[in-house]
Scaffold this motif. Sequence first.
Motif, PDB file in Angstrom:
ATOM      1  N   LEU A   1      20.285  -3.629  81.817  1.00  0.00           N
ATOM      2  CA  LEU A   1      19.878  -4.911  82.404  1.00  0.00           C
ATOM      3  C   LEU A   1      19.169  -4.683  83.742  1.00  0.00           C
ATOM      4  O   LEU A   1      18.170  -5.330  84.048  1.00  0.00           O
ATOM      5  CB  LEU A   1      21.098  -5.816  82.582  1.00  0.00           C
TER       6      LEU A   1
ATOM      7  N   GLU B   1      17.451  -2.062  84.592  1.00  0.00           N
ATOM      8  CA  GLU B   1      16.094  -1.573  84.297  1.00  0.00           C
ATOM      9  C   GLU B   1      15.190  -2.710  83.851  1.00  0.00           C
ATOM     10  O   GLU B   1      14.043  -2.803  84.263  1.00  0.00           O
ATOM     11  CB  GLU B   1      16.158  -0.526  83.184  1.00  0.00           C
ATOM     12  N   ALA B   2      15.753  -3.583  82.996  1.00  0.00           N
ATOM     13  CA  ALA B   2      14.948  -4.707  82.493  1.00  0.00           C
ATOM     14  C   ALA B   2      14.561  -5.636  83.642  1.00  0.00           C
ATOM     15  O   ALA B   2      13.429  -6.145  83.685  1.00  0.00           O
ATOM     16  CB  ALA B   2      15.731  -5.476  81.423  1.00  0.00           C
ATOM     17  N   LEU B   3      15.478  -5.850  84.580  1.00  0.00           N
ATOM     18  CA  LEU B   3      15.160  -6.709  85.737  1.00  0.00           C
ATOM     19  C   LEU B   3      14.069  -6.068  86.594  1.00  0.00           C
ATOM     20  O   LEU B   3      13.135  -6.748  87.018  1.00  0.00           O
ATOM     21  CB  LEU B   3      16.417  -6.955  86.579  1.00  0.00           C
ATOM     22  N   SER B   4      14.183  -4.762  86.825  1.00  0.00           N
ATOM     23  CA  SER B   4      13.148  -4.062  87.599  1.00  0.00           C
ATOM     24  C   SER B   4      11.809  -4.181  86.889  1.00  0.00           C
ATOM     25  O   SER B   4      10.777  -4.427  87.519  1.00  0.00           O
ATOM     26  CB  SER B   4      13.495  -2.578  87.745  1.00  0.00           C
ATOM     27  N   ALA B   5      11.840  -3.983  85.565  1.00  0.00           N
ATOM     28  CA  ALA B   5      10.591  -4.043  84.804  1.00  0.00           C
ATOM     29  C   ALA B   5       9.979  -5.436  84.842  1.00  0.00           C
ATOM     30  O   ALA B   5       8.770  -5.583  84.652  1.00  0.00           O
ATOM     31  CB  ALA B   5      10.858  -3.633  83.357  1.00  0.00           C
ATOM     32  N   ARG B   6      10.796  -6.458  85.068  1.00  0.00           N
ATOM     33  CA  ARG B   6      10.270  -7.830  85.129  1.00  0.00           C
ATOM     34  C   ARG B   6       9.947  -8.238  86.570  1.00  0.00           C
ATOM     35  O   ARG B   6       9.799  -9.417  86.855  1.00  0.00           O
ATOM     36  CB  ARG B   6      11.258  -8.793  84.470  1.00  0.00           C
ATOM     37  N   GLY B   7       9.902  -7.267  87.450  1.00  0.00           N
ATOM     38  CA  GLY B   7       9.412  -7.539  88.789  1.00  0.00           C
ATOM     39  C   GLY B   7      10.475  -7.949  89.787  1.00  0.00           C
ATOM     40  O   GLY B   7      10.158  -8.295  90.920  1.00  0.00           O
ATOM     41  N   VAL B   8      11.766  -7.905  89.382  1.00  0.00           N
ATOM     42  CA  VAL B   8      12.835  -8.243  90.323  1.00  0.00           C
ATOM     43  C   VAL B   8      13.099  -7.027  91.183  1.00  0.00           C
ATOM     44  O   VAL B   8      13.271  -5.923  90.661  1.00  0.00           O
ATOM     45  CB  VAL B   8      14.128  -8.655  89.572  1.00  0.00           C
TER      46      VAL B   8
END
Lengths: 240, 203
Positions: B193, B195-202
């Motif tokens: 999660l 990684e996914a947040l980082s990938a979505r610009g968070v």
Amino acid sequence: MTGATPAPLPAAAAALWLDGVGVRLGQVDALRDVSLALDARTIAVVGENGSGKSTFARLLAGLVAPATGVTRILGLDPVRQATELRRRVAVVFSNPDAQIVMPTVAEDVAFSLRPERLSREELRRRVDAALERFGLSDLRERSSHDLSGGQKQLLALAGAFVREPELVVADEPTTYLDARNARRVSDHLLADAGHRLVLVTHDLALAERCETAVLFAGGRVEAVGRPAEVIAEYEAALAC
Amino acid sequence: MLSLYRPGAGLLHRLPAGPKLLLLLAVVLAVSLLPSTWWAAAVAAGAAIVAYAVAGLRDGMLGMRELGRQVVALRWLIVVTIAAQLIFLGPEQAVSNTARVTAAVVLAGLLVLTTRVSDLLDAVERGLRPLDRLRFDSERAAVLLTVALTTVPVLGRLAGEVREAQRARGARPGLRFFAVPFLILSLKHADQLGEALSARGVR
């Protein structure tokens, strides 16, 4: 490296340019001395488990930092220009459950646009367009986690594409899907919608649909070139 | 996934998330501060009934179906609270305290029933923004709260998967054999999660 390796492009010309790049994860050298210059629109990345494919994908998205060498993704340094890189690169992972953040479909797609601070009208327009494109309009108020596996991965794609990225990095995006949904997801990824694609996959038929393929083994690049030739080399290695 | 929001066009749905949060906070506080008397129990119950009636929840029973659902969800809290207090405090205080606690929880529930999580996220971020001057990251704090809120049911699903895997392998239910795989799965989910947040610009 295979004879199909293209002539190196200068850093400014290649979308993905790596020179002697190494990535260390804990005590393991996940990538070693990787040098690549790739400018194809669709690039397949193949190799066995633990060969460095996923680390390569994360490197392109700025999710892991190189320990050695020089990396330029879309002309950007993934360490010093990480924020800009993440704005221009979207990632789709294999497990859609771990990518869902918000409780409903529309909210989850909108979450991807938070960093852009759009007006309500613009936000609504972009979310509606993404939901329409991936066939999720009728599910906009549905609970994200109540979707089927295929719908969840389409939601992950909508969340990635709503940002209108220049590069999409997909790490085994069809792993958990049945044949029909795998086909739908891969068709969306491979469609020419103004983005480049790096597709990490074990599905060699899918890799063949890309313009270029890269074969990883033991953290190193073993072959780069036309998919048919790279896959033939991979299959020959598997037969040994 | 936590999806308690009920679409609607009632008074509370139309109220912006920030003022609604403050309003419900004030009502919950008022109910909590009532004395432990019979009439206070009636006032607490009345406040919950009126609030659900005017919320416009479109459940076909003027909000009472939804109120009933919320109270049923709290049944064990009600049983434990009232039973313990009946023994030590007597019926008036037991009923009154339980009614006030139940009313406070169901009134707080109106916030998530009538507000989208994304609107809550925006409201929390706006509310915390003045703290940015003290080097506080309001955006990150708001995302953290949202992720915490929406991850609770995911952890529930992971716990179910661990129990199923144990049953499939014939293992007897036990905390020791449950805790380790559950912890590993939860940490793995947290990694993915993140990684996914980082990938979505968070950030």
